[in-house]
Scaffold this motif. Structure first.
Motif, mmCIF file in Angstrom:
data_model
loop_
_atom_site.group_PDB
_atom_site.id
_atom_site.type_symbol
_atom_site.label_atom_id
_atom_site.label_comp_id
_atom_site.label_asym_id
_atom_site.label_seq_id
_atom_site.Cartn_x
_atom_site.Cartn_y
_atom_site.Cartn_z
ATOM 1 N N LEU A 17 0.849 -1.192 0.000
ATOM 2 C CA LEU A 17 0.000 0.000 0.000
ATOM 3 C C LEU A 17 0.881 1.237 0.000
ATOM 4 C CD1 LEU A 17 -2.864 1.273 0.324
ATOM 5 C CD2 LEU A 17 -2.476 1.176 2.806
ATOM 6 N N TYR A 18 0.573 2.159 -0.909
ATOM 7 C CA TYR A 18 1.314 3.407 -1.015
ATOM 8 C C TYR A 18 0.370 4.575 -0.780
ATOM 9 C CZ TYR A 18 5.063 0.690 -3.184
ATOM 10 O OH TYR A 18 6.053 -0.215 -3.435
ATOM 11 N N LYS A 19 0.932 5.689 -0.290
ATOM 12 C CA LYS A 19 0.118 6.888 -0.131
ATOM 13 C C LYS A 19 0.955 8.125 -0.400
ATOM 14 C CE LYS A 19 0.637 7.777 4.868
ATOM 15 N NZ LYS A 19 -0.111 7.954 6.142
ATOM 16 N N SER A 20 0.242 9.224 -0.654
ATOM 17 C CA SER A 20 0.895 10.496 -0.929
ATOM 18 C C SER A 20 -0.130 11.608 -0.721
ATOM 19 C CB SER A 20 1.425 10.541 -2.366
ATOM 20 O OG SER A 20 1.951 11.824 -2.678
ATOM 21 N N VAL A 21 0.376 12.825 -0.553
ATOM 22 C CA VAL A 21 -0.531 13.990 -0.501
ATOM 23 C C VAL A 21 -0.751 14.535 -1.904
ATOM 24 C CG1 VAL A 21 0.089 14.598 1.856
ATOM 25 C CG2 VAL A 21 1.417 15.549 -0.048
ATOM 26 N N TYR A 22 -0.100 13.904 -2.899
ATOM 27 C CA TYR A 22 -0.267 14.305 -4.301
ATOM 28 C C TYR A 22 -0.849 13.127 -5.087
ATOM 29 C CZ TYR A 22 3.096 17.800 -2.702
ATOM 30 O OH TYR A 22 3.742 18.780 -1.998
ATOM 31 N N PRO A 23 -1.654 13.418 -6.099
ATOM 32 C CA PRO A 23 -2.295 12.314 -6.844
ATOM 33 C C PRO A 23 -1.356 11.540 -7.754
ATOM 34 C CG PRO A 23 -2.900 14.438 -7.792
ATOM 35 C CD PRO A 23 -2.143 14.742 -6.526
ATOM 36 N N ASP A 24 -0.249 12.144 -8.175
ATOM 37 C CA ASP A 24 0.575 11.507 -9.201
ATOM 38 C C ASP A 24 2.047 11.361 -8.833
ATOM 39 O OD1 ASP A 24 -1.629 11.339 -11.028
ATOM 40 O OD2 ASP A 24 -1.375 13.480 -11.405
ATOM 41 N N SER A 25 2.430 11.704 -7.629
ATOM 42 C CA SER A 25 3.866 11.652 -7.316
ATOM 43 C C SER A 25 4.081 11.494 -5.811
ATOM 44 C CB SER A 25 4.561 12.934 -7.804
ATOM 45 O OG SER A 25 4.017 14.079 -7.155
ATOM 46 N N ASN A 26 5.355 11.247 -5.471
ATOM 47 C CA ASN A 26 5.792 11.137 -4.071
ATOM 48 C C ASN A 26 5.051 10.052 -3.287
ATOM 49 O OD1 ASN A 26 7.543 13.247 -4.600
ATOM 50 N ND2 ASN A 26 6.208 14.810 -3.720
ATOM 51 N N LEU A 27 4.734 8.960 -3.946
ATOM 52 C CA LEU A 27 4.080 7.855 -3.256
ATOM 53 C C LEU A 27 5.074 7.151 -2.334
ATOM 54 C CD1 LEU A 27 2.041 6.433 -6.235
ATOM 55 C CD2 LEU A 27 1.060 7.283 -4.098
ATOM 56 N N ILE A 56 -2.605 0.725 -4.463
ATOM 57 C CA ILE A 56 -2.265 -0.659 -4.097
ATOM 58 C C ILE A 56 -1.556 -1.329 -5.266
ATOM 59 C CG2 ILE A 56 -3.176 -2.916 -3.423
ATOM 60 C CD1 ILE A 56 -5.618 -1.314 -2.324
ATOM 61 N N LYS A 57 -0.436 -1.956 -4.997
ATOM 62 C CA LYS A 57 0.261 -2.773 -5.982
ATOM 63 C C LYS A 57 0.273 -4.219 -5.490
ATOM 64 C CE LYS A 57 3.290 0.629 -8.206
ATOM 65 N NZ LYS A 57 2.903 0.301 -9.594
ATOM 66 N N SER A 58 0.129 -5.132 -6.430
ATOM 67 C CA SER A 58 0.205 -6.550 -6.080
ATOM 68 C C SER A 58 1.653 -7.006 -6.114
ATOM 69 C CB SER A 58 -0.628 -7.378 -7.057
ATOM 70 O OG SER A 58 -1.997 -7.066 -6.934
ATOM 71 N N VAL A 59 1.966 -7.952 -5.235
ATOM 72 C CA VAL A 59 3.313 -8.515 -5.162
ATOM 73 C C VAL A 59 3.246 -9.946 -5.695
ATOM 74 C CG1 VAL A 59 5.262 -9.084 -3.675
ATOM 75 C CG2 VAL A 59 3.812 -7.092 -3.152
ATOM 76 N N THR A 60 4.132 -10.268 -6.622
ATOM 77 C CA THR A 60 4.171 -11.608 -7.212
ATOM 78 C C THR A 60 5.402 -12.363 -6.739
ATOM 79 O OG1 THR A 60 5.424 -10.985 -9.182
ATOM 80 C CG2 THR A 60 3.044 -10.644 -9.250
ATOM 81 N N ASP A 61 5.378 -13.660 -6.933
ATOM 82 C CA ASP A 61 6.505 -14.466 -6.480
ATOM 83 C C ASP A 61 7.698 -14.405 -7.414
ATOM 84 O OD1 ASP A 61 5.252 -15.748 -8.512
ATOM 85 O OD2 ASP A 61 4.911 -17.641 -7.463
#
Length: 562
Positions: free
Chosen positions: A122-132, A158-163
């Motif tokens: 899970l990533y977050k930022s105060v900007y919609p397109d950068s600094n995640l 959210i990004k999925s993690v693969t093996d």
């Protein structure tokens, strides 16, 4: 084109008619080499190239690749499946729902259906397109996370993690601010199950589980099933859900679908609290679907719909074209250059705008053509506005003047002939009529209509099915060359008789597209009327006049041809 796993060909001939044979299992390579000018093979293979060129070393062969369709049975499926945003979706692929309370925010999402996924970041930022910035330290193995350091507005991804492939895209960016409605969010364990199928009636059980903050239980809950009945006929079915306990709802209902339906069921939830209506997904005109990751599918053939505006899909498509060309192919046949994508899907795409889609399709065709140059690109989906033709080397009019369902209307007939006549020199124009082999009237009507718009750059095919070799005796009619270049449809119309006609060096072509009235064509000398009989051409001498019934065509030769 129809879906098939057989080797298919569209083969264009060497006479004035420039014949084409659709979707053959390659039963006679010698006939292909002797009679035709261009081959389109699906699936493309080096074996096809080598087999055909034993009999014709210079015969151009194009490899088939659909512009918008991806099957899970394709060899490149696993590679494409990693690129979530190469697909069209009905809503966020992850189905993210959020709720904020004071300094905390709960983020829920649906499970990623791809079997290579082992967890999520899970990533977050105060900007919609950068600094995640990644929020979690360890891989998240559930489908929920509580962010205890929430300061609105906040953007989550959210990004999925693969093996084996590391992180892959999953969700779109989700904004949460102080205005986010704090009534409920799904627990993500709701589901729609196909529990029974009898004839064309399919029963569904629908369950919904929610979380709530405080006394926020809704007064009522509804589920809306959103189905494509075909040809832009989208129907919204609304059903009241029954409360099981304080946070669970259920609904069982019957809807009618053909048992051949091969796509998902689209739906959204609606909750009413006092007079306020809340929706899941929250955004208007978005829908969940029972397809994996809210991807869209074609109800007739079951292929996944790809996004022609996506750099991921365009890049993947080009890579596959290069593989096809490495087999010795001379170009690409790009099927499904669709501008009216909605009727072909089980749901409206997220954020769909027709102009954006058409512009994206045009850019994709143009980019692929430039990338594969000097090999050629011909697309299927040519219409009278000639959109996409400038970006390609040619286009196909499929279901030309006659289909397996019958004759087109006069208006649509005129539109298709005008498309041929308006197409600029140098652009290859392929027309494919559909009908039964035994329907001699449809076959003559189709080839006569084609000859009205014929030029050195146009090609013709009549096919009942795309699964066998089809070669017809009318392909051998020696009509000669046209005595005039392509003109307008109006110039081909004889006001006195109401017949469309065109003169060739060896005869005359006549067409009566009128749906009701017969027309009479008069002439001075004896001509030879070409009549199909038991899969041969008979040349019947006639004098003075010929009556053309409604929806009919005729080819008249000046001399009898053996």
């Amino acid at each position: 084109m129809a879906e098939t796993l057989l080797v298919i060909l569209i083969i264009f001939g060497k006479s004035i008619q420039n014949l084409c044979l659709c979707y053959s299992p390659l039963q006679d390579y010698k006939l292909i080499g002797d009679k035709f000018d261009l081959v389109i093979a699906d699936p493309p293979s080096k074996q096809i190239v080598d087999s055909i060129r034993k009999y014709n070393s210079s015969l151009p062969i194009l490899g088939y690749r659909d512009l918008i369709a991806m099957h899970s049975c394709y060899e490149d499926w696993n590679k494409c499946n990693l690129k979530e945003f190469a697909f069209l979706h009905s809503t966020d692929p992850a189905g993210v729902s959020v709720i904020s309370c004071n300094d905390s925010c709960i983020i829920n999402w649906e499970e990623d259906w791809r079997d290579i996924v082992i967890g999520y970041n899970l990533y977050k930022s105060v900007y919609p397109d950068s600094n995640l910035v990644r929020v979690n330290r360890d891989i998240i193995t559930s489908t929920s996370y509580v962010d205890k350091e929430f300061k609105p507005p906040q953007y989550y991804l959210i990004k999925s993690v693969t093996d084996s492939y590391g992180e892959v895209d999953f969700s779109i960016v989700k904004c949460v601010d102080a205005k986010t409605k704090p009534i409920m969010l799904t627990n993500q364990d709701y589901k729609i199950l196909d529990i029974d199928t009898v004839d064309d009636s399919i029963s569904f059980s629908i369950y919904l589980s929610i979380k709530k903050f405080g006394n926020t239980k809704p007064d009522s809950a509804l589920v809306h099933l959103y189905l494509n009945r075909g040809w832009f006929n989208f129907v919204d079915y609304s059903f009241i859900m029954t409360s099981i306990d304080n946070r669970k709802y259920t609904c069982t209902t019957n809807i009618t679908l053909p048992t051949s339906y091969k796509a998902g069921i689209s739906y959204y939830f609606q909750f009413i609290k006092d007079t306020t209506i809340f929706r899941l997904p929250a955004e208007d005109f978005t829908y969940y679907t029972t397809n994996p990751n809210n991807r869209l599918k074609n109800p007739n053939y079951g292929w996944y719909a790809m996004d022609v505006t996506s750099p991921d899909w365009i890049s993947h498509y080009v890579s596959q074209c290069k593989i096809i060309l490495s087999m010795g192919m001379d170009g690409i046949f790009a099927d499904d250059a669709a501008r009216d994508i909605l009727w072909r899907l089980d749901c409206k795409p997220l954020g769909y705008k027709e102009k954006t889609w058409i512009d994206g399709m045009n850019r994709m065709i143009s980019f692929v053509r430039k990338t594969i140059y000097p090999q050629i690109l011909i697309f299927n989906g040519l219409r009278d506005d000639l959109i996409f033709l400038e970006s390609a080397d040619g286009g196909v009019i499929e279901h030309f003047v006659h289909t397996n369902s019958g004759y087109l209307s006069k208006k649509n007939w005129e539109r298709q002939i005008n498309t041929m006549l308006k197409s600029p020199p140098g652009k290859k124009i392929l027309v494919i009529s559909r009908g039964k082999e035994e329907d001699a009237s449809a076959r003559i009507f189709s080839i006569a209509s084609y000859l009205l718009g014929n030029s050195k750059d146009s090609y013709y095919c009549y096919a009942e099915n795309y699964d066998r070799m089809e070669y017809y005796p009318e392909y051998e009619i020696d009509i000669g060359y046209p005595l005039s270049e392509k003109s307008t449809l109006l110039a081909l119309f004889d006001k006195k008789t109401g017949i469309y006609k065109r003169y060739f060096s060896n005869g005359i072509v006549l067409v009566n597209p009128d749906a009701l009235n017969s027309k009479a064509f008069k002439f001075d000398d004896t001509l030879h009327h070409v009549v199909l009989h038991e899969n041969t051409c008979k040349y019947i001498p006639i004098a003075n006049s010929l009556s053309l019934s409604s929806k009919s065509g005729a080819i008249l030769l000046y001399e009898k041809k053996n």
